[in-house]
Design a protein around this motif. Structure first.
Motif, short mmCIF file in Angstrom:
data_model
loop_
_atom_site.label_atom_id
_atom_site.label_comp_id
_atom_site.label_asym_id
_atom_site.label_seq_id
_atom_site.Cartn_x
_atom_site.Cartn_y
_atom_site.Cartn_z
N GLU A 86 0.83 -1.21 0.00
CA GLU A 86 0.00 0.00 0.00
C GLU A 86 0.86 1.25 0.00
O GLU A 86 0.53 2.25 -0.64
CB GLU A 86 -0.93 -0.01 1.21
CG GLU A 86 -2.02 -1.07 1.14
CD GLU A 86 -2.87 -1.10 2.40
OE1 GLU A 86 -2.54 -0.36 3.36
OE2 GLU A 86 -3.86 -1.86 2.43
N SER A 87 1.98 1.20 0.71
CA SER A 87 2.88 2.36 0.72
C SER A 87 3.57 2.56 -0.62
O SER A 87 3.94 3.67 -0.97
CB SER A 87 3.93 2.19 1.83
OG SER A 87 4.83 1.14 1.52
N ARG A 88 3.75 1.47 -1.39
CA ARG A 88 4.42 1.58 -2.69
C ARG A 88 3.50 2.16 -3.76
O ARG A 88 3.97 2.49 -4.85
CB ARG A 88 4.91 0.21 -3.16
CG ARG A 88 5.83 -0.51 -2.20
CD ARG A 88 7.01 0.32 -1.79
NE ARG A 88 7.92 0.62 -2.87
CZ ARG A 88 9.06 1.27 -2.74
NH1 ARG A 88 9.41 1.72 -1.55
NH2 ARG A 88 9.83 1.51 -3.77
N GLN A 89 2.22 2.29 -3.47
CA GLN A 89 1.30 2.86 -4.46
C GLN A 89 1.54 4.35 -4.68
O GLN A 89 1.03 4.93 -5.63
CB GLN A 89 -0.15 2.61 -4.05
CG GLN A 89 -0.55 1.15 -4.10
CD GLN A 89 -2.04 0.94 -3.86
OE1 GLN A 89 -2.86 1.79 -4.21
NE2 GLN A 89 -2.39 -0.18 -3.27
N THR A 90 2.29 4.96 -3.78
CA THR A 90 2.63 6.37 -3.97
C THR A 90 3.78 6.53 -4.96
O THR A 90 4.05 7.63 -5.41
CB THR A 90 3.03 7.01 -2.63
OG1 THR A 90 4.15 6.29 -2.07
CG2 THR A 90 1.87 6.94 -1.65
N LYS A 91 4.45 5.43 -5.31
CA LYS A 91 5.55 5.46 -6.27
C LYS A 91 4.99 5.26 -7.68
O LYS A 91 3.78 5.28 -7.90
CB LYS A 91 6.57 4.38 -5.93
CG LYS A 91 7.08 4.42 -4.50
CD LYS A 91 7.88 5.67 -4.21
CE LYS A 91 8.42 5.67 -2.80
NZ LYS A 91 9.20 6.89 -2.48
N LYS A 100 5.75 -5.97 -6.31
CA LYS A 100 4.71 -6.97 -6.11
C LYS A 100 5.06 -8.28 -6.82
O LYS A 100 4.81 -9.37 -6.31
CB LYS A 100 3.37 -6.44 -6.61
CG LYS A 100 2.21 -7.42 -6.41
CD LYS A 100 0.88 -6.79 -6.77
CE LYS A 100 -0.25 -7.82 -6.72
NZ LYS A 100 -0.36 -8.46 -5.40
N GLY A 101 5.64 -8.16 -8.01
CA GLY A 101 6.01 -9.36 -8.76
C GLY A 101 7.04 -10.20 -8.03
O GLY A 101 6.91 -11.43 -7.93
N HIS A 253 -3.89 -8.24 -13.41
CA HIS A 253 -4.14 -8.80 -12.08
C HIS A 253 -3.19 -8.21 -11.04
O HIS A 253 -3.50 -8.23 -9.84
CB HIS A 253 -3.99 -10.32 -12.13
CG HIS A 253 -2.58 -10.80 -12.32
ND1 HIS A 253 -2.02 -10.93 -13.57
CD2 HIS A 253 -1.62 -11.15 -11.44
CE1 HIS A 253 -0.77 -11.36 -13.45
NE2 HIS A 253 -0.50 -11.50 -12.17
N MET A 254 -2.05 -7.67 -11.47
CA MET A 254 -1.11 -7.08 -10.51
C MET A 254 -1.50 -5.66 -10.13
O MET A 254 -0.95 -5.10 -9.18
CB MET A 254 0.30 -7.10 -11.08
CG MET A 254 0.82 -8.49 -11.38
SD MET A 254 2.58 -8.53 -11.74
CE MET A 254 3.26 -8.19 -10.13
N LEU A 255 -2.43 -5.07 -10.87
CA LEU A 255 -2.85 -3.70 -10.59
C LEU A 255 -4.24 -3.62 -9.99
O LEU A 255 -4.73 -2.53 -9.72
CB LEU A 255 -2.81 -2.87 -11.88
CG LEU A 255 -1.45 -2.73 -12.56
CD1 LEU A 255 -1.58 -1.92 -13.84
CD2 LEU A 255 -0.44 -2.08 -11.63
N GLU A 256 -4.89 -4.77 -9.80
CA GLU A 256 -6.24 -4.76 -9.25
C GLU A 256 -6.22 -4.25 -7.81
O GLU A 256 -5.39 -4.64 -7.00
CB GLU A 256 -6.84 -6.17 -9.29
CG GLU A 256 -7.18 -6.63 -10.71
CD GLU A 256 -7.79 -8.01 -10.71
OE1 GLU A 256 -7.85 -8.63 -9.62
OE2 GLU A 256 -8.19 -8.48 -11.79
N GLY A 257 -7.16 -3.36 -7.53
CA GLY A 257 -7.25 -2.80 -6.19
C GLY A 257 -6.32 -1.64 -5.93
O GLY A 257 -6.21 -1.18 -4.80
N THR A 258 -5.63 -1.16 -6.96
CA THR A 258 -4.70 -0.04 -6.80
C THR A 258 -5.23 1.19 -7.52
O THR A 258 -6.15 1.11 -8.34
CB THR A 258 -3.31 -0.38 -7.36
OG1 THR A 258 -3.40 -0.53 -8.79
CG2 THR A 258 -2.80 -1.68 -6.76
#
Length: 440
Positions: A86-91, A100-101, A253-258
């Protein structure tokens, strides 16, 4: 997937008809309301298996980590990875997908239920050997970069007292990675693009829709940058292009919910096309265009809007780098008879641009800046290769007068001691050469 109902077996039984005409099945396919309140299909080989999968799904949902950690000293890596992601979503989106991978593919399968505070240097050494044996030193280096950032984040949050990855382990991983990179670069440079190859490429793409992309690549643009140029980035009067974005493709699928996943630019396939900001300040640059490129752009932007991409697919969607390599670059090399160079990436054009410029006597620092590099040492280490060209400028031609005894003898009073530093090549420091030269 085309499903055909099997009326003999019952309401929820189907056959999966493949494009080649083969039928697989029968399969039991039925909807049920998931724990999040959404009704979805789930299929199995039998009704018994379907019920077992349904039960297991509810158990997994019940045991799914919520991201709220009560005691960080007892938290597992799986539990702590949720707030970290969640903190990496600011990047940037590329940074998030990379983290995530590596977490999903390598780190979590090994440390899923391991308490983070109990991970020590010995565990990490065993993990490094395991990844290095199965995936190689390049992947090992990337995985431990992610792990190091994760532990630093935990230390910053005061959930850990120190980073368990010691300097010795980092140095070992880095050394193995550097050796692997050198070996990989030698293989890539075994069949480099020659000047004749480049001329044949531009002769073949003349008049094609993708000609402008090759023109951009001739300016040293990365393939993602070339595909991300918009009409508003072009200044016809100043004959310049401003680079600010690049086209990238990531698994949905790696971006779902972001917050990265939006409806814009996402096709029906499994990829999410993102027009992402360039990662460094040096990459965001302005380049002067060649006259031939300006003439081509004048024709292309005549019927386009300001926010349109210069180059798109046939259905006016963003062209991804993978799509360009698959549908444009590789078929072109095959048509030109360069099958032995089929593994070359369009990125090799940047190597040619730099090496050709240096061979022609251009300032290497200016070329490095045009390529978007922060430091010229990066360019010299990764981009300097020999050019297969008969018209190269010999960097040692100033010695011809010495060996042929035709250089005039100058007075000792007019000599001055000067030192020349040649810089770096292939990661090795070259010794400084000193010589007496005459004053101008």
């Amino acid at each position: 997937m085309v499903l055909k109902r099997d009326k003999r077996k019952g309401q929820y039984w189907y056959w999966d008809i493949q494009p080649n005409g083969k039928a697989y099945g029968p399969i039991y396919r039925r909807r049920f309301v998931h724990e999040d309140g959404v009704s979805r299909f789930m299929q199995a080989s039998s009704y018994t298996d379907w019920k077992a999968k349904k039960k297991q799904h509810r158990i997994d949902f019940k045991n799914k980590p919520t991201g709220v950690i009560k005691d960080h000293t007892k938290a597992t890596l799986l539990e702590m990875s949720i707030p970290y992601l969640e903190s990496r979503q600011t990047k940037s989106v590329g940074n998030y997908v990379r983290v995530k991978g590596h977490l999903d593919r390598y780190i979590l399968p090994h440390y899923k239920n391991k308490v983070v505070s109990k991970i020590n240097a010995n565990d990490l050494m065993i993990f490094a050997k395991k990844i290095n044996k199965s995936k190689g030193p390049l992947v090992t280096r990337e995985v431990f970069v992610v792990l190091t950032a994760f532990f630093h984040w935990c230390v910053k949050k005061k959930w850990l007292t120190h980073n368990p990855i010691d300097a010795d382990l980092r140095e070992r991983i880095k050394d193995k990675r550097d050796k692997a990179v050198d070996k990989k670069r030698e293989l890539e440079n075994e069949f480099p693009l020659s000047s004749a190859d480049i001329e044949r490429i531009f002769a073949r793409v003349k008049g094609r829709d993708d000609e402008i992309v090759y023109h951009f690549m001739a300016h040293g643009l990365r393939i993602g940058e070339a595909l991300g140029v918009k009409v508003k980035d072009i200044n016809i009067f100043k004959k310049t292009v401003r680079l600010t974005h690049q086209v990238q493709s990531y698994p949905k699928h790696m971006l779902e919910g972001t917050s990265f996943l939006s409806d814009d630019g996402i096709g029906k396939n499994s990829s999410a096309v993102v027009l992402n900001h360039l990662k460094t300040k040096e990459s965001r640059r302005t380049l002067v265009l060649l006259p031939e490129t300006v003439d081509l752009l004048v024709k292309l932007i005549a019927n386009k809007d300001r926010d349109d991409l210069i180059f798109t697919t046939r259905i006016d969607t963003p062209c991804t780098p993978d799509n360009f390599r698959k549908r444009h670059w590789k078929p072109l090399l095959v048509k030109l008879g360069l099958d032995h160079k089929i593994k070359l990436h369009p990125h090799t054009m940047r190597t040619y641009v730099f090496s050709k410029g240096v061979a022609a006597g251009k300032d290497s620092a200016l070329i490095s800046k045009a390529l978007g590099h922060k430091n010229i040492s990066v360019t010299m280490q990764n981009y300097f290769t020999d050019i297969e060209d008969d018209n190269q400028v010999n960097p040692l031609d100033h010695m011809s007068g010495v060996v042929s005894n035709t250089e005039k003898i100058v007075d000792n009073q007019s000599l001055k001691w000067r030192t020349y530093t040649t810089g770096r090549k292939n990661g090795r420091n070259l010794k400084a050469n000193s010589a007496y030269v005459s004053q101008p």
